[in-house]
Enzyme design. Structure first.
Site: not given
Lengths: 54, 368
Positions: B81, B160, B167, B182, B186
């Site tokens: 990621h 999320d 947010r 978050s 995922k």
């Protein structure tokens, strides 16, 4: 027809100069790829502002 | 249990236990807790922070708030990621290289958030490429050719998504526990059991300084440790777009050139750094330098490009475009931008670059 069929995939920017590169006066710093002249002009205006050249 | 008590507890700086966090996430996902109550709790978290245990419990609760992709039949799947940036074509290049080394790549990627295209938007610029194949076919593909890249067809981590939207609307985006949970929720929902992170910092990234990036990376590594998902993180500077191209088709072309051995130095550094760590986590080599060499060999021998072509073909894409990148449709106008002063070109600020891409990404039928 898919929902994304209208996205213009071919547009964007190709950078010719990156941070630290030497730039001659009047040299190309980037190329704008656009399908409308109007959008291209806006992009050129913004890109000129974004590049800080000392 | 009662949401008002949970909000009050966090407001007063105390830690929430697992049951309280699960209650909040479950009831908020179902719609039994209102947005204004959730906002109040998120603000309290933003101000008072969270312990490692709280952050991990929040991560797991969000990860299991919807579908969880089960990749167990593929063995140990390593995911990566990146906290993102403009011109991020890392997945397009890294995934086929890793797959060409016999490490399975099963990745559900997101679309672009507002400004830039995500990996999925980029892949869809290859004529015919399908990102919406069913989960079963996705897993079959990985078994057959070792790689599949698709969009999010499942309802992954819906809690999320809801909290992310809150947010954005309440000035609570830049909180380490909230960002870390978050991202990790995922990753866990998409079936990864080992995770390589790339946390970027600089003017083009979420985190502005290296110290902030390290804090975020450490928070995610801790979540991985407690949640039993081995996690490592690279930290890279993102002061300008990676590589030279920004735009869906342009980035695919740049990725194909990369796999042909024509590599931009900054992209190469990031791809090798992340890839060498993925190979290590997959148990295929402990020495990071040797791993990098393996990756370069795979590019040199043409195996990585071959794997990319297999991926495209297998997902109904027209592989002739990859074989001849001149076939890709070009924009009507290619306009050079000229410099008007001398000396070094300093920071090309990514944030503003993003805005430009946004102008372009507007759909044709929205043109006025």
């Amino acid at each position: 027809m898919k929902k994304d069929d209208n996205i213009e995939n071919e547009v964007g920017i190709v950078l010719n100069k990156k941070v630290g590169n030497f730039v001659e006066n009047g040299e190309e710093i980037a190329y704008i790829h656009a399908n409308s002249m109007d959008k291209a002009k806006k992009a050129v205006e913004q890109l000129v502002k974004i590049y800080e050249i000392e | 249990m009662n949401i008002k008590d949970i909000i009050a507890k966090k407001r007063d700086g105390q830690s929430l236990n697992k049951n309280e966090i699960n209650f909040f996430i479950n009831e908020y996902t179902k719609g039994n807790i209102t947005d204004y109550q959730a906002s109040a709790l998120i603000m309290a978290i933003y101000i008072n922070g969270m312990t490692k245990e709280e952050t991990t419990n929040l991560t797991l609760a969000m990860a299991y708030s919807g579908d969880v992709l089960d990749l167990s039949e593929l063995g140990s799947v390593v995911d990566k990621h990146s906290t993102g940036g403009v011109g991020d074509k890392v997945t397009l290049t890294l995934a086929p290289i890793i797959a060409s080394l016999g490490i399975p790549v099963a990745k559900m990627s997101g679309r672009g958030l507002g400004y830039t295209g995500g990996t999925i938007d980029k892949l869809e610029s290859i004529p015919g490429y399908r990102t919406d194949i069913p989960e079963k076919e996705f897993i079959e593909n990985v078994k057959k050719i070792g790689i599949s890249l698709i969009g999010q067809t499942l309802n992954l981590a819906p809690a999320d998504k809801k909290i992310y939207a809150l947010r954005n609307a309440t000035s609570t985006t830049d909180s380490v526990p909230l960002i870390a949970s978050s991202i990790m929720s995922k990753k866990i929902a998409s079936g990864a059991n080992k995770i390589v992170l790339d946390v970027t910092y600089g003017s083009g990234a979420f985190m502005k300084t290296r110290e902030e990036a390290e804090m975020l990376a450490n928070a995610m590594i801790e979540i991985g440790r407690i949640a039993n998902r081995e996690t490592v993180s690279a930290i890279t500077s993102m002061e300008e777009p990676l590589g030279k191209c920004i735009g869906n088709t342009l980035e695919v072309i740049e990725a194909v050139k990369f796999l042909n051995g024509d590599m931009e130095e900054d992209v190469k550094q990031v791809v090798l750094e992340l890839g060498s760590n993925m190979i290590k986590l997959a148990g295929k080599g402990n020495d990071l330098d040797e791993n990098k060499e393996m990756m370069l060999q795979s590019i040199k021998s043409g195996k990585a490009l071959e794997k990319f072509k297999q991926l495209v073909e297998n997902q109904y894409g027209d592989v002739s475009y990859i074989e001849d990148i001149d076939k890709f449709k070009k924009a009507k106008y290619i306009i050079p931008v000229y410099s008007c002063k001398k000396r070094n070109s300093k920071k090309s600020k990514c944030r503003s670059c993003r805005k430009i891409v946004c102008i372009f990404r507007c759909r044709k039928n929205e043109e006025r």
